[in-house]
Design a protein around this motif. Sequence first.
Motif, PDB file in Angstrom:
ATOM      1  N   LEU A  76      10.085  -3.463  13.503  1.00  0.00           N
ATOM      2  CA  LEU A  76       9.737  -2.604  14.641  1.00  0.00           C
ATOM      3  C   LEU A  76       9.532  -1.163  14.179  1.00  0.00           C
ATOM      4  CD1 LEU A  76      12.183  -4.184  17.189  1.00  0.00           C
ATOM      5  CD2 LEU A  76       9.716  -4.021  17.484  1.00  0.00           C
ATOM      6  N   GLY A  77      10.333  -0.755  13.196  1.00  0.00           N
ATOM      7  CA  GLY A  77      10.150   0.581  12.637  1.00  0.00           C
ATOM      8  C   GLY A  77       8.793   0.714  11.975  1.00  0.00           C
ATOM      9  N   ARG A 113      14.625   2.862  14.159  1.00  0.00           N
ATOM     10  CA  ARG A 113      14.787   1.494  13.685  1.00  0.00           C
ATOM     11  C   ARG A 113      15.293   1.457  12.257  1.00  0.00           C
ATOM     12  NH1 ARG A 113      14.728  -1.802  18.045  1.00  0.00           N
ATOM     13  NH2 ARG A 113      12.984  -1.345  19.422  1.00  0.00           N
ATOM     14  N   SER A 114      15.778   0.284  11.878  1.00  0.00           N
ATOM     15  CA  SER A 114      16.249   0.048  10.522  1.00  0.00           C
ATOM     16  C   SER A 114      15.176   0.473   9.521  1.00  0.00           C
ATOM     17  CB  SER A 114      16.553  -1.442  10.370  1.00  0.00           C
ATOM     18  OG  SER A 114      17.168  -1.688   9.150  1.00  0.00           O
ATOM     19  N   GLY A 115      15.568   1.247   8.512  1.00  0.00           N
ATOM     20  CA  GLY A 115      14.605   1.656   7.488  1.00  0.00           C
ATOM     21  C   GLY A 115      13.924   2.976   7.783  1.00  0.00           C
ATOM     22  N   GLN A 116      14.059   3.494   9.003  1.00  0.00           N
ATOM     23  CA  GLN A 116      13.440   4.786   9.309  1.00  0.00           C
ATOM     24  C   GLN A 116      14.415   5.911   8.990  1.00  0.00           C
ATOM     25  OE1 GLN A 116      12.167   4.151  13.461  1.00  0.00           O
ATOM     26  NE2 GLN A 116      10.089   4.356  12.691  1.00  0.00           N
ATOM     27  N   ASP A 165      14.283  -5.609  13.436  1.00  0.00           N
ATOM     28  CA  ASP A 165      14.467  -4.191  13.713  1.00  0.00           C
ATOM     29  C   ASP A 165      13.686  -3.347  12.700  1.00  0.00           C
ATOM     30  OD1 ASP A 165      15.836  -2.183  15.271  1.00  0.00           O
ATOM     31  OD2 ASP A 165      16.989  -1.747  13.472  1.00  0.00           O
ATOM     32  N   ARG A 166      13.770  -3.757  11.449  1.00  0.00           N
ATOM     33  CA  ARG A 166      13.017  -3.078  10.386  1.00  0.00           C
ATOM     34  C   ARG A 166      11.520  -3.159  10.663  1.00  0.00           C
ATOM     35  NH1 ARG A 166      11.290  -0.174   7.009  1.00  0.00           N
ATOM     36  NH2 ARG A 166      11.402  -0.308   4.750  1.00  0.00           N
ATOM     37  N   GLN A 188      18.844   4.435  20.758  1.00  0.00           N
ATOM     38  CA  GLN A 188      19.770   3.908  19.770  1.00  0.00           C
ATOM     39  C   GLN A 188      19.313   4.205  18.329  1.00  0.00           C
ATOM     40  OE1 GLN A 188      19.700  -0.306  20.039  1.00  0.00           O
ATOM     41  NE2 GLN A 188      17.499  -0.393  20.120  1.00  0.00           N
ATOM     42  N   ILE A 224      20.700  -4.816  20.235  1.00  0.00           N
ATOM     43  CA  ILE A 224      20.201  -4.191  19.007  1.00  0.00           C
ATOM     44  C   ILE A 224      18.710  -3.871  19.124  1.00  0.00           C
ATOM     45  CG2 ILE A 224      19.822  -4.555  16.534  1.00  0.00           C
ATOM     46  CD1 ILE A 224      22.372  -6.315  16.602  1.00  0.00           C
ATOM     47  N   GLY A 281      -2.259   8.400  16.170  1.00  0.00           N
ATOM     48  CA  GLY A 281      -1.574   9.026  17.294  1.00  0.00           C
ATOM     49  C   GLY A 281      -2.008   8.455  18.632  1.00  0.00           C
ATOM     50  N   SER A 310      19.495   2.297  14.831  1.00  0.00           N
ATOM     51  CA  SER A 310      19.810   0.970  14.321  1.00  0.00           C
ATOM     52  C   SER A 310      20.527   1.010  12.981  1.00  0.00           C
ATOM     53  CB  SER A 310      18.521   0.172  14.142  1.00  0.00           C
ATOM     54  OG  SER A 310      17.947  -0.129  15.367  1.00  0.00           O
ATOM     55  N   ALA A 311      21.203  -0.089  12.682  1.00  0.00           N
ATOM     56  CA  ALA A 311      21.795  -0.250  11.368  1.00  0.00           C
ATOM     57  C   ALA A 311      20.680  -0.197  10.328  1.00  0.00           C
ATOM     58  CB  ALA A 311      22.523  -1.583  11.291  1.00  0.00           C
ATOM     59  N   SER A 348       5.382   3.061  12.893  1.00  0.00           N
ATOM     60  CA  SER A 348       5.007   4.165  12.011  1.00  0.00           C
ATOM     61  C   SER A 348       3.817   3.869  11.110  1.00  0.00           C
ATOM     62  CB  SER A 348       6.208   4.583  11.158  1.00  0.00           C
ATOM     63  OG  SER A 348       6.617   3.523  10.334  1.00  0.00           O
ATOM     64  N   LYS A 349       3.516   2.597  10.840  1.00  0.00           N
ATOM     65  CA  LYS A 349       2.487   2.342   9.833  1.00  0.00           C
ATOM     66  C   LYS A 349       1.266   1.619  10.367  1.00  0.00           C
ATOM     67  CE  LYS A 349       5.304   2.520   5.761  1.00  0.00           C
ATOM     68  NZ  LYS A 349       5.884   1.693   4.698  1.00  0.00           N
ATOM     69  N   ARG A 380      24.413   3.081  15.076  1.00  0.00           N
ATOM     70  CA  ARG A 380      24.767   2.008  14.143  1.00  0.00           C
ATOM     71  C   ARG A 380      24.381   2.348  12.705  1.00  0.00           C
ATOM     72  NH1 ARG A 380      22.688  -1.056  18.465  1.00  0.00           N
ATOM     73  NH2 ARG A 380      24.310  -2.226  19.533  1.00  0.00           N
ATOM     74  N   GLY A 422       8.529   6.573   7.436  1.00  0.00           N
ATOM     75  CA  GLY A 422       8.620   5.236   6.878  1.00  0.00           C
ATOM     76  C   GLY A 422       8.780   5.478   5.395  1.00  0.00           C
ATOM     77  N   GLU A 423       9.751   4.851   4.770  1.00  0.00           N
ATOM     78  CA  GLU A 423      10.267   5.335   3.491  1.00  0.00           C
ATOM     79  C   GLU A 423       9.225   5.499   2.384  1.00  0.00           C
ATOM     80  OE1 GLU A 423      13.208   2.396   2.962  1.00  0.00           O
ATOM     81  OE2 GLU A 423      11.750   0.908   2.332  1.00  0.00           O
ATOM     82  N   THR A 424       8.184   4.666   2.370  1.00  0.00           N
ATOM     83  CA  THR A 424       7.271   4.784   1.239  1.00  0.00           C
ATOM     84  C   THR A 424       6.432   6.044   1.319  1.00  0.00           C
ATOM     85  OG1 THR A 424       5.667   3.481   2.432  1.00  0.00           O
ATOM     86  CG2 THR A 424       7.047   2.311   0.872  1.00  0.00           C
ATOM     87  N   GLN A 425       6.386   6.625   2.509  1.00  0.00           N
ATOM     88  CA  GLN A 425       5.544   7.802   2.628  1.00  0.00           C
ATOM     89  C   GLN A 425       6.328   9.093   2.432  1.00  0.00           C
ATOM     90  OE1 GLN A 425       3.569   7.618   6.339  1.00  0.00           O
ATOM     91  NE2 GLN A 425       2.027   6.212   5.601  1.00  0.00           N
ATOM     92  N   SER A 459       0.948  14.351  22.626  1.00  0.00           N
ATOM     93  CA  SER A 459       1.124  13.350  21.594  1.00  0.00           C
ATOM     94  C   SER A 459       1.651  14.023  20.330  1.00  0.00           C
ATOM     95  CB  SER A 459      -0.198  12.659  21.318  1.00  0.00           C
ATOM     96  OG  SER A 459       0.001  11.639  20.396  1.00  0.00           O
ATOM     97  N   THR A 460       2.172  13.221  19.422  1.00  0.00           N
ATOM     98  CA  THR A 460       2.702  13.747  18.173  1.00  0.00           C
ATOM     99  C   THR A 460       1.858  13.253  17.016  1.00  0.00           C
ATOM    100  OG1 THR A 460       4.826  13.419  19.186  1.00  0.00           O
ATOM    101  CG2 THR A 460       4.838  14.044  16.884  1.00  0.00           C
ATOM    102  N   PHE A 461       1.539  14.122  16.111  1.00  0.00           N
ATOM    103  CA  PHE A 461       0.761  13.725  14.949  1.00  0.00           C
ATOM    104  C   PHE A 461       1.516  14.086  13.678  1.00  0.00           C
ATOM    105  CE2 PHE A 461      -3.110  12.696  17.075  1.00  0.00           C
ATOM    106  CZ  PHE A 461      -3.045  13.440  18.240  1.00  0.00           C
ATOM    107  N   ARG A 487      18.203  -8.029  12.101  1.00  0.00           N
ATOM    108  CA  ARG A 487      18.070  -6.838  11.266  1.00  0.00           C
ATOM    109  C   ARG A 487      16.642  -6.687  10.752  1.00  0.00           C
ATOM    110  NH1 ARG A 487      21.299  -3.907   7.371  1.00  0.00           N
ATOM    111  NH2 ARG A 487      22.985  -4.175   8.821  1.00  0.00           N
TER     112      ARG A 487
END
Lengths: 255, 270
Positions: free
Chosen positions: B156-157, A158-161, B153-154, A174, B201, B169, A176-177, B161-162, A194, A114-117, A13-15, B150
């Motif tokens: 799902l990210g 994913r978008s935002g990552q 998709d966001r 993939q 997508i 984990g 994502s945009a 992660s959160k 994308r 995740g961007e806020t972190q 696993s990844t932590f 879109r």
Amino acid sequence: MLNTLPVLEFKSSTFFAPILILFNNDLIAVEDALRAKIDLAPEFFRDSPLIIDLRELNRQQHDIDFNQLILILRKVGFFPVGIRGGNEQQNKQAHTLSIPVDTVREQGASIIIGETQKTEINPQVSPQPVTPAVKTPANPAPVPPVIPASTLITQPIRSGQRVYATGDLIIMSQVSAGAEIMAEGNIHVYNTLRGRALAGVHGNTSARIFCFDLQAELISIAGDYKTSEDLNKQTYHGPVQIYLQDHALIIKEIT
Amino acid sequence: MARIIVVTSGKGGVGKTTTSAAIAMGLAKRGHKTAVIDFDVGLRNLDLILGCERRVVYDFINVINGEASLNQALIRDKNCNMLYILPASQTRDKDALTQEGVGKVLEELARDFQYVVCDSPAGIEKGANLALYFADDAFVVTNPEISSVRDSDRMLGILSSKSRRAERGEEPIKEYLLLTRYDSDRVKLGEMLSLNDVQEILSLQLLGIIPESKSVLTASNAGIPVILDEKSEAGQAYADVVARYLGEDRPHRFIDGKQGFLRRLFGGKK
């Protein structure tokens, strides 16, 4: 015996853990800076596992009292769970203290954020170089040759990552945009790209981007970039590679 | 221990609350004791869709603040005695939600219920983040439209992660796609994204396609979850979704809009 249930099993696993990069061997300054950081986000740091990165310190050939450092970290509430970039002596000390030594991913760690972190995952203590209080003689530990390791990611970005790799970045899924992938080395995407892809972010002009299906919002190599507006002028069928030639991004189908 | 399901999307107006009400009712109808929680604090809607707005006394925030017990706040559905609703507070905002408080309520519900459905608010702020934080499964509600895809998709990210599972984990949240307001006629005309376009997508496990249907609005206004309207295509589609979620193998319908020749000729739409 038949029908016995297994007693245990191993899973991989990844932590996520913060990495503490030390620039200075003055432990008093380190402790002060740590406490200042923790005061900013006490909940985030409380009982947090921590990996100690000694590469920078060893590059500057500053020795550090490793046992004392661990005492300080535990005192302020961290659980040191690993070191990387340590010299032989430091690794030995870590071993004595039952702290694992990370050698495998030494040069090629990646983080998905995740961007806020993003500011908190890699807290750097006192980034401005301070003159060390105690000058120590140069440490003759042999420096291993720098072989940038690659980072492999199999889940979709994913978008935002955002993903950053210090070596090569290989993505099987993939992108994502609205996602952003960055590597100091090459980027390989064995799927549709994308989002934004930036290779050679530290100025490596020979870095390349490879992808199965180019639909990126932006591609960049060592700071030279093209946006989707420029990219859309031509459609590419099948895999392409992107490289830099005389400060111009060249996109070529791989045939 | 209950399975915690979050119904989420990022974008607003795609059918999260309709879906939450329908699948919660569907699970309850099949005999699973189910609770559905409205996380849209300040913009309470779920009680309207489920037709219990006149019976709201205490709400989710009262329970979090210890002003009421969970049993006092839970409303038993009038159509199905296996379904309970925990309404949101209309007079507060999302800041009244705390991770600790939500965790405690979910833990208590998990002891007594088989499924807990969390109806997420739109956006990616506190309400949405807390709705997904404790989830085991995620129903990602998406319209066949580029901005909705879109945003999904966001989301799902963020799911990967959160969430608590990501932070610890553990095995990641199981993500399912629910494509709502799908109009196969408009897809054929190229006015709407097709299932394939969306899957290219998102590439998620498809739990169901809910066709655009007038019965959804009618049911919402009447305060009866659309899944109870067994004659409507949307109601049947939601019943399929619940069955597939519970492990039944049902072929996907409503992708091509199997309509009779005459209906297609006269453009009739249900």
